[in-house]
Design a protein around this motif. Structure first.
Motif, PDB file in Angstrom:
ATOM      1  N   SER A  79       0.843  -1.193   0.000  1.00 55.92           N
ATOM      2  CA  SER A  79       0.000   0.000   0.000  1.00 55.92           C
ATOM      3  C   SER A  79       0.880   1.247   0.000  1.00 55.92           C
ATOM      4  O   SER A  79       1.979   1.252   0.571  1.00 55.92           O
ATOM      5  CB  SER A  79      -0.951   0.008   1.199  1.00 55.92           C
ATOM      6  N   LEU A  80       0.388   2.285  -0.633  1.00 60.93           N
ATOM      7  CA  LEU A  80       1.123   3.536  -0.804  1.00 60.93           C
ATOM      8  C   LEU A  80       0.257   4.684  -0.303  1.00 60.93           C
ATOM      9  O   LEU A  80      -0.899   4.811  -0.704  1.00 60.93           O
ATOM     10  CB  LEU A  80       1.471   3.736  -2.282  1.00 60.93           C
ATOM     11  N   LEU A 101       4.363   7.114   2.601  1.00 56.19           N
ATOM     12  CA  LEU A 101       4.635   5.917   3.389  1.00 56.19           C
ATOM     13  C   LEU A 101       4.283   4.706   2.542  1.00 56.19           C
ATOM     14  O   LEU A 101       3.299   4.728   1.790  1.00 56.19           O
ATOM     15  CB  LEU A 101       3.801   5.880   4.676  1.00 56.19           C
ATOM     16  N   ILE A 102       5.068   3.658   2.681  1.00 55.62           N
ATOM     17  CA  ILE A 102       4.780   2.396   2.006  1.00 55.62           C
ATOM     18  C   ILE A 102       4.699   1.301   3.061  1.00 55.62           C
ATOM     19  O   ILE A 102       5.590   1.161   3.899  1.00 55.62           O
ATOM     20  CB  ILE A 102       5.860   2.053   0.968  1.00 55.62           C
ATOM     21  N   SER A 103       3.612   0.558   3.017  1.00 52.86           N
ATOM     22  CA  SER A 103       3.429  -0.558   3.931  1.00 52.86           C
ATOM     23  C   SER A 103       3.437  -1.861   3.151  1.00 52.86           C
ATOM     24  O   SER A 103       2.959  -1.921   2.012  1.00 52.86           O
ATOM     25  CB  SER A 103       2.098  -0.424   4.687  1.00 52.86           C
ATOM     26  N   ALA A 104       3.976  -2.894   3.752  1.00 50.34           N
ATOM     27  CA  ALA A 104       3.946  -4.214   3.130  1.00 50.34           C
ATOM     28  C   ALA A 104       2.599  -4.890   3.317  1.00 50.34           C
ATOM     29  O   ALA A 104       2.413  -6.014   2.881  1.00 50.34           O
ATOM     30  CB  ALA A 104       5.059  -5.092   3.697  1.00 50.34           C
ATOM     31  N   ASN A 105       1.680  -4.204   3.959  1.00 58.59           N
ATOM     32  CA  ASN A 105       0.299  -4.670   4.069  1.00 58.59           C
ATOM     33  C   ASN A 105      -0.494  -4.104   2.894  1.00 58.59           C
ATOM     34  O   ASN A 105      -0.424  -2.909   2.625  1.00 58.59           O
ATOM     35  CB  ASN A 105      -0.291  -4.191   5.395  1.00 58.59           C
ATOM     36  N   PRO A 106      -1.265  -4.903   2.176  1.00 55.52           N
ATOM     37  CA  PRO A 106      -1.948  -4.417   0.976  1.00 55.52           C
ATOM     38  C   PRO A 106      -3.147  -3.520   1.251  1.00 55.52           C
ATOM     39  O   PRO A 106      -3.662  -2.878   0.329  1.00 55.52           O
ATOM     40  CB  PRO A 106      -2.387  -5.703   0.268  1.00 55.52           C
ATOM     41  N   LEU A 109      -6.972   1.547   2.741  1.00 59.79           N
ATOM     42  CA  LEU A 109      -7.802   2.552   3.395  1.00 59.79           C
ATOM     43  C   LEU A 109      -7.162   3.096   4.663  1.00 59.79           C
ATOM     44  O   LEU A 109      -7.369   4.258   5.021  1.00 59.79           O
ATOM     45  CB  LEU A 109      -9.190   1.975   3.706  1.00 59.79           C
ATOM     46  N   LEU A 110      -6.396   2.262   5.354  1.00 58.02           N
ATOM     47  CA  LEU A 110      -5.744   2.668   6.592  1.00 58.02           C
ATOM     48  C   LEU A 110      -4.283   2.240   6.564  1.00 58.02           C
ATOM     49  O   LEU A 110      -3.940   1.223   5.964  1.00 58.02           O
ATOM     50  CB  LEU A 110      -6.435   2.035   7.809  1.00 58.02           C
ATOM     51  N   VAL A 111      -3.423   2.988   7.249  1.00 59.29           N
ATOM     52  CA  VAL A 111      -2.025   2.593   7.369  1.00 59.29           C
ATOM     53  C   VAL A 111      -1.933   1.431   8.346  1.00 59.29           C
ATOM     54  O   VAL A 111      -2.320   1.552   9.513  1.00 59.29           O
ATOM     55  CB  VAL A 111      -1.147   3.763   7.866  1.00 59.29           C
ATOM     56  N   ARG A 112      -1.463   0.302   7.854  1.00 58.40           N
ATOM     57  CA  ARG A 112      -1.310  -0.892   8.676  1.00 58.40           C
ATOM     58  C   ARG A 112       0.155  -1.297   8.719  1.00 58.40           C
ATOM     59  O   ARG A 112       0.914  -1.071   7.777  1.00 58.40           O
ATOM     60  CB  ARG A 112      -2.125  -2.055   8.093  1.00 58.40           C
ATOM     61  N   ALA A 113       0.541  -1.934   9.819  1.00 61.98           N
ATOM     62  CA  ALA A 113       1.887  -2.482   9.922  1.00 61.98           C
ATOM     63  C   ALA A 113       1.999  -3.707   9.027  1.00 61.98           C
ATOM     64  O   ALA A 113       1.003  -4.403   8.789  1.00 61.98           O
ATOM     65  CB  ALA A 113       2.191  -2.841  11.372  1.00 61.98           C
TER      66      ALA A 113
END
Length: 206
Positions: A79-80, A101-106, A109-113
Motif C-alpha cells: 500500500s502507498l 509511506l509504504i506498507s507491506a500490508n496491501p 484505506l488505513l495505514v497498517r503495519a
C-alpha cells in the motif's frame, strides 16, 4: 514538536541511536529494470518538474511515478500513502504528516503495519531532510513494534526527485548512505526501495 522540527543530531541523542554513515551502503542490491510505462512517464515528467521547480511538482511528477512503479512491481500487494498523518508519540515529537509511506500490508484505506519505507520529498538540498525522515523511521519502527510483528528494519529516503539519498533504521542503528542516486539510475533506486519491502519479512522480491 513534529517530524519537520527534528535535526539529525538531536534525533540521534534523544532516541539514543547509533549513527553509521557509509558510502555505497546498498551497493550489493541488484537493479530492477523500470517498465516502459515508467520510463516514458519519467522522460516526460522530469524536465517538466525541473522547469516548474517546486516541491509539489517534483513530488507529483517524479517521486510518485517511481513509487507507483514499485507498487506495480509487487503486483499491488503493498500500500502507498501520500500526505498521510502519522502521529505515533506526540509527547516525544513523533507526530505530523509524511510525504509518502509504504506498507507491506496491501490494505489501502488505513495505514497498517508493517510500515516498510518512509519517503520525504524536498525541493532544496537532500541533507536538510535527513533528520525529519529519520524521525519518521523511528515512529515507523515503534508502530511496527506495537503491532507485534517483529519487524525492526525500516528504509527511508530523502529525495528532490532528481536526487535520492537512502537511510535505514535497524534496532538502534541508523545507517545513512553517503551516496546520492540520480533519477537517471531509476533501476537502482527501485532495487533499493524493493529491498526495503523485502526486509519487512512480508513479501519476497520477485
Amino acid at each position: 514538536m513534529s517530524y519537520s522540527n527534528f535535526r539529525l543530531g538531536e534525533l540521534v541523542g534523544q532516541f539514543d541511536l547509533v549513527l553509521e554513515d557509509r558510502v555505497d551502503l546498498f551497493e550489493a542490491i541488484a537493479e530492477i529494470e523500470p517498465s516502459p510505462r515508467c520510463q516514458i512517464d519519467l522522460a516526460d515528467n522530469v524536465p517538466l518538474a525541473i522547469a516548474i521547480n517546486t516541491e509539489k511538482a517534483r513530488s507529483e511528477l517524479i517521486v510518485l511515478p517511481v513509487l507507483l512503479e514499485l507498487r506495480r512491481y509487487f503486483d499491488r500487494r503493498i500500500s502507498l500513502f501520500s500526505g498521510v498523518e502519522f502521529s505515533i508519540d506526540p509527547e516525544r515529537g513523533l507526530t505530523g504528516f509524511c510525504d509518502f509511506l509504504i506498507s507491506a500490508n496491501p490494505e489501502q484505506l488505513l495505514v497498517r503495519a508493517p510500515v516498510a519505507i518512509g519517503v520525504e520529498a524536498k525541493n532544496g538540498n537532500v541533507p536538510s531532510g535527513l533528520g525529519q525522515c529519520a524521525a519518521e523511521l523511528v515512529a515507523a519502527q515503534i508502530f511496527n513494534q506495537r503491532a507485534g510483528n517483529g519487524v525492526e528494519s525500516v528504509l527511508g529516503v530523502v529525495t528532490t526527485g532528481t536526487a535520492w539519498q537512502f537511510l535505514r533504521l535497524t534496532g538502534r542503528r541508523l545507517a545513512i548512505d553517503l551516496r546520492e542516486y540520480s533519477i537517471e539510475r531509476t533501476g537502482k533506486i527501485l532495487g533499493i526501495l524493493a529491498s526495503g519491502v523485502g526486509e519487512s519479512g512480508q513479501l519476497d522480491l520477485q
